[in-house]
Scaffold this motif. Structure first.
Motif, PDB file in Angstrom:
ATOM      1  N   SER A 216       9.385  -1.110  10.749  1.00 32.11           N
ATOM      2  CA  SER A 216       8.268  -0.229  10.693  1.00 32.11           C
ATOM      3  C   SER A 216       7.542  -0.487   9.221  1.00 32.11           C
ATOM      4  O   SER A 216       8.272  -0.743   8.243  1.00 32.11           O
ATOM      5  CB  SER A 216       8.911   1.359  10.726  1.00 32.11           C
ATOM      6  OG  SER A 216       8.099   2.311  10.263  1.00 32.11           O
ATOM      7  N   LYS A 217       6.408  -0.177   9.409  1.00 39.74           N
ATOM      8  CA  LYS A 217       6.032  -0.113   7.977  1.00 39.74           C
ATOM      9  C   LYS A 217       5.838   1.041   7.109  1.00 39.74           C
ATOM     10  O   LYS A 217       6.053   0.863   5.695  1.00 39.74           O
ATOM     11  CB  LYS A 217       4.077  -0.411   8.226  1.00 39.74           C
ATOM     12  CG  LYS A 217       3.787  -1.870   8.958  1.00 39.74           C
ATOM     13  CD  LYS A 217       2.470  -1.919   9.014  1.00 39.74           C
ATOM     14  CE  LYS A 217       2.079  -3.148   9.673  1.00 39.74           C
ATOM     15  NZ  LYS A 217       0.601  -3.432   9.987  1.00 39.74           N
ATOM     16  N   LYS A 218       5.873   2.198   7.594  1.00 39.54           N
ATOM     17  CA  LYS A 218       6.106   3.491   6.605  1.00 39.54           C
ATOM     18  C   LYS A 218       6.867   4.276   7.740  1.00 39.54           C
ATOM     19  O   LYS A 218       6.573   4.863   8.604  1.00 39.54           O
ATOM     20  CB  LYS A 218       4.849   3.943   6.458  1.00 39.54           C
ATOM     21  CG  LYS A 218       3.991   3.425   5.576  1.00 39.54           C
ATOM     22  CD  LYS A 218       2.889   4.157   5.092  1.00 39.54           C
ATOM     23  CE  LYS A 218       1.773   3.370   4.031  1.00 39.54           C
ATOM     24  NZ  LYS A 218       0.672   4.189   3.666  1.00 39.54           N
ATOM     25  N   LEU A 219       8.118   4.474   7.272  1.00 40.95           N
ATOM     26  CA  LEU A 219       9.074   5.497   7.952  1.00 40.95           C
ATOM     27  C   LEU A 219       8.706   6.847   7.808  1.00 40.95           C
ATOM     28  O   LEU A 219       8.280   7.390   6.671  1.00 40.95           O
ATOM     29  CB  LEU A 219      10.574   5.290   7.220  1.00 40.95           C
ATOM     30  CG  LEU A 219      11.303   3.907   7.866  1.00 40.95           C
ATOM     31  CD1 LEU A 219      12.695   3.815   6.992  1.00 40.95           C
ATOM     32  CD2 LEU A 219      11.577   4.059   9.288  1.00 40.95           C
ATOM     33  N   LEU A 220       9.007   7.597   8.996  1.00 38.87           N
ATOM     34  CA  LEU A 220       8.885   9.066   8.884  1.00 38.87           C
ATOM     35  C   LEU A 220      10.297   9.557   9.030  1.00 38.87           C
ATOM     36  O   LEU A 220      11.199   9.061   9.376  1.00 38.87           O
ATOM     37  CB  LEU A 220       7.928   9.289  10.284  1.00 38.87           C
ATOM     38  CG  LEU A 220       6.659   8.827  10.338  1.00 38.87           C
ATOM     39  CD1 LEU A 220       6.194   9.134  11.829  1.00 38.87           C
ATOM     40  CD2 LEU A 220       5.808   9.052   9.282  1.00 38.87           C
ATOM     41  N   LEU A 221      10.257  10.948   8.611  1.00 39.77           N
ATOM     42  CA  LEU A 221      11.530  11.607   8.782  1.00 39.77           C
ATOM     43  C   LEU A 221      12.022  11.445  10.412  1.00 39.77           C
ATOM     44  O   LEU A 221      13.345  11.589  10.631  1.00 39.77           O
ATOM     45  CB  LEU A 221      11.514  13.388   8.538  1.00 39.77           C
ATOM     46  CG  LEU A 221      11.349  13.652   6.970  1.00 39.77           C
ATOM     47  CD1 LEU A 221      10.605  14.904   6.611  1.00 39.77           C
ATOM     48  CD2 LEU A 221      12.531  12.963   6.259  1.00 39.77           C
TER      49      LEU A 221
ATOM     50  N   PRO B  69       5.468   5.441  22.740  1.00 38.21           N
ATOM     51  CA  PRO B  69       4.420   5.497  21.593  1.00 38.21           C
ATOM     52  C   PRO B  69       5.187   5.775  20.328  1.00 38.21           C
ATOM     53  O   PRO B  69       5.951   6.816  20.402  1.00 38.21           O
ATOM     54  CB  PRO B  69       3.244   6.086  22.016  1.00 38.21           C
ATOM     55  CG  PRO B  69       3.754   7.144  22.977  1.00 38.21           C
ATOM     56  CD  PRO B  69       4.757   6.560  23.696  1.00 38.21           C
ATOM     57  N   GLN B  70       5.045   5.184  19.239  1.00 33.01           N
ATOM     58  CA  GLN B  70       5.875   5.539  18.077  1.00 33.01           C
ATOM     59  C   GLN B  70       5.466   4.803  16.844  1.00 33.01           C
ATOM     60  O   GLN B  70       4.771   3.802  16.962  1.00 33.01           O
ATOM     61  CB  GLN B  70       7.438   5.141  18.339  1.00 33.01           C
ATOM     62  CG  GLN B  70       7.614   3.670  18.836  1.00 33.01           C
ATOM     63  CD  GLN B  70       8.990   3.672  19.424  1.00 33.01           C
ATOM     64  OE1 GLN B  70      10.066   3.967  19.174  1.00 33.01           O
ATOM     65  NE2 GLN B  70       8.794   2.928  20.730  1.00 33.01           N
ATOM     66  N   ASN B  71       6.188   4.907  15.690  1.00 37.43           N
ATOM     67  CA  ASN B  71       5.812   4.403  14.373  1.00 37.43           C
ATOM     68  C   ASN B  71       6.696   2.976  14.160  1.00 37.43           C
ATOM     69  O   ASN B  71       6.658   2.721  13.125  1.00 37.43           O
ATOM     70  CB  ASN B  71       6.581   5.434  13.370  1.00 37.43           C
ATOM     71  CG  ASN B  71       6.030   5.030  11.955  1.00 37.43           C
ATOM     72  OD1 ASN B  71       5.151   4.526  11.688  1.00 37.43           O
ATOM     73  ND2 ASN B  71       7.013   5.141  11.049  1.00 37.43           N
ATOM     74  N   LEU B  72       7.331   2.833  15.086  1.00 35.63           N
ATOM     75  CA  LEU B  72       8.159   1.375  15.185  1.00 35.63           C
ATOM     76  C   LEU B  72       7.507   0.147  15.934  1.00 35.63           C
ATOM     77  O   LEU B  72       6.572   0.459  16.865  1.00 35.63           O
ATOM     78  CB  LEU B  72       9.509   1.649  15.683  1.00 35.63           C
ATOM     79  CG  LEU B  72      10.280   2.624  15.171  1.00 35.63           C
ATOM     80  CD1 LEU B  72      11.392   3.181  15.941  1.00 35.63           C
ATOM     81  CD2 LEU B  72      10.671   2.331  13.701  1.00 35.63           C
ATOM     82  N   SER B  73       7.987  -0.853  15.749  1.00 37.06           N
ATOM     83  CA  SER B  73       7.592  -2.209  16.463  1.00 37.06           C
ATOM     84  C   SER B  73       8.717  -3.203  16.420  1.00 37.06           C
ATOM     85  O   SER B  73       9.804  -2.994  15.763  1.00 37.06           O
ATOM     86  CB  SER B  73       6.223  -2.795  15.596  1.00 37.06           C
ATOM     87  OG  SER B  73       6.711  -3.182  14.335  1.00 37.06           O
TER      88      SER B  73
ATOM     89  N   SER C 165       8.910   4.516   3.211  1.00 38.49           N
ATOM     90  CA  SER C 165       9.376   2.735   2.966  1.00 38.49           C
ATOM     91  C   SER C 165       9.196   2.183   4.208  1.00 38.49           C
ATOM     92  O   SER C 165       9.256   2.813   5.389  1.00 38.49           O
ATOM     93  CB  SER C 165      10.607   2.867   2.519  1.00 38.49           C
ATOM     94  OG  SER C 165      11.562   3.469   3.209  1.00 38.49           O
ATOM     95  N   PRO C 166       9.299   0.705   4.270  1.00 43.46           N
ATOM     96  CA  PRO C 166       9.303   0.060   5.310  1.00 43.46           C
ATOM     97  C   PRO C 166      10.771  -0.189   5.727  1.00 43.46           C
ATOM     98  O   PRO C 166      11.782   0.305   5.254  1.00 43.46           O
ATOM     99  CB  PRO C 166       8.932  -1.525   4.694  1.00 43.46           C
ATOM    100  CG  PRO C 166       9.364  -1.391   3.423  1.00 43.46           C
ATOM    101  CD  PRO C 166       9.173  -0.064   2.962  1.00 43.46           C
ATOM    102  N   LEU C 167      10.738  -0.730   7.110  1.00 47.38           N
ATOM    103  CA  LEU C 167      12.184  -0.903   7.745  1.00 47.38           C
ATOM    104  C   LEU C 167      12.439  -2.226   8.400  1.00 47.38           C
ATOM    105  O   LEU C 167      11.359  -2.663   8.933  1.00 47.38           O
ATOM    106  CB  LEU C 167      12.336   0.264   8.785  1.00 47.38           C
ATOM    107  CG  LEU C 167      13.565   0.037   9.606  1.00 47.38           C
ATOM    108  CD1 LEU C 167      15.079   0.450   8.889  1.00 47.38           C
ATOM    109  CD2 LEU C 167      13.548   0.932  10.934  1.00 47.38           C
ATOM    110  N   SER C 168      13.209  -2.915   8.477  1.00 41.24           N
ATOM    111  CA  SER C 168      13.775  -4.007   9.275  1.00 41.24           C
ATOM    112  C   SER C 168      15.230  -4.074   9.500  1.00 41.24           C
ATOM    113  O   SER C 168      16.151  -4.128   8.775  1.00 41.24           O
ATOM    114  CB  SER C 168      13.533  -5.118   8.391  1.00 41.24           C
ATOM    115  OG  SER C 168      13.595  -6.385   9.131  1.00 41.24           O
ATOM    116  N   LEU C 169      15.540  -3.759  10.922  1.00 42.66           N
ATOM    117  CA  LEU C 169      16.822  -3.865  11.446  1.00 42.66           C
ATOM    118  C   LEU C 169      16.854  -5.128  12.395  1.00 42.66           C
ATOM    119  O   LEU C 169      15.939  -5.403  13.071  1.00 42.66           O
ATOM    120  CB  LEU C 169      17.203  -2.861  12.231  1.00 42.66           C
ATOM    121  CG  LEU C 169      16.767  -1.223  11.735  1.00 42.66           C
ATOM    122  CD1 LEU C 169      17.355  -0.295  12.825  1.00 42.66           C
ATOM    123  CD2 LEU C 169      17.891  -1.346  10.618  1.00 42.66           C
TER     124      LEU C 169
END
Lengths: 112, 113
Positions: free
Chosen positions: A78-83, A61-65, A17-21
């Motif tokens: 994040s566009k697609k969250l990882l565990l 480097p990571q899955n976040l922006s 799922s996406p994320l926005s904080l």
């Protein structure tokens, strides 16, 4: 006086799922802004920092922006969250160099 | 880049005793060293800081010492109280002049009544 707001306080999201904080600062202008992550029982890892609108530096480097659309607004996405994205995310602001960081109360993210 | 090592990872003391937490840093150009206290579920709060032109700074029961030659700094808490129980972090500012701080791994302090 300056205040920093982070929301939400807790968040449970499924993998993929996406994320926005969001983080906002009041009472100051042109602050440096930071996103840190704290894994359980671990220290604080710097993810991103910004010295001005539209200026983002990534530390790992990571899955976040991150984005800074306004002077006192900092967004972690994040566009697609990882565990492995689970953790406690902290936003902070400071005056320029060699000055204290002032932290928000964090967002506890659990990716299931 | 800058690296900060913090010891011990856990510390248990009796109420009224002193507590000492030590940190070492790698970047000799670092000039700013804050200490933070983090209570459960909250963001870290600044409790004291020191700059490289000062060897020691004190604020009531809390003091910080800095040895630039050896690249280490320490937090001293005297007459500890149960409300001092928390996680404490040291940090150092790298020479990149971006305002960012590099943190130690944290020390969980438990003060037993």
């Amino acid at each position: 006086s300056q205040t920093i707001h982070q929301w939400p306080a807790t968040l449970v999201q499924p993998v993929g799922s996406p994320l926005s904080l969001e983080c906002t600062v009041e009472g100051t202008s042109n602050p440096n802004l930071y996103w840190y992550r704290q894994a359980a029982g671990r220290g604080l890892q710097l993810l991103f920092y910004s010295v001005g609108i539209g200026q983002i530096s990534s530390e790992v480097p990571q899955n976040l922006s991150a984005s800074r659309p306004q002077d006192r607004q900092f967004i972690l996405s994040s566009k697609k969250l990882l565990l492995s994205d689970s953790g406690f995310y902290l936003c902070a602001w400071s005056w320029k160099s060699e000055s204290p960081l002032h932290f928000g109360n964090g967002t506890r993210l659990t990716v299931t | 880049g800058e690296n900060v090592e913090q010891h011990p990872s856990t510390l248990s003391v009796q109420e009224g005793d002193s507590a000492v937490i030590k940190c070492t840093y790698s970047d000799s150009a670092s000039n700013y060293f804050p200490w933070y206290k983090q209570e459960l579920g909250k963001g870290p709060q600044l409790i004291i800081d020191i700059r490289s032109n000062v060897g020691e700074k004190k604020d009531q029961r809390i003091a910080v010492t800095l040895n630039k030659t050896a690249k280490h700094f320490s937090l001293h808490i005297t007459e500890t109280q149960p409300e001092d129980s928390a996680v404490y972090f040291c940090a150092a500012s790298p020479s990149s002049n971006t305002g960012k701080l590099i943190f130690g791994q944290g020390t969980t302090l438990q003060v037993k009544p």
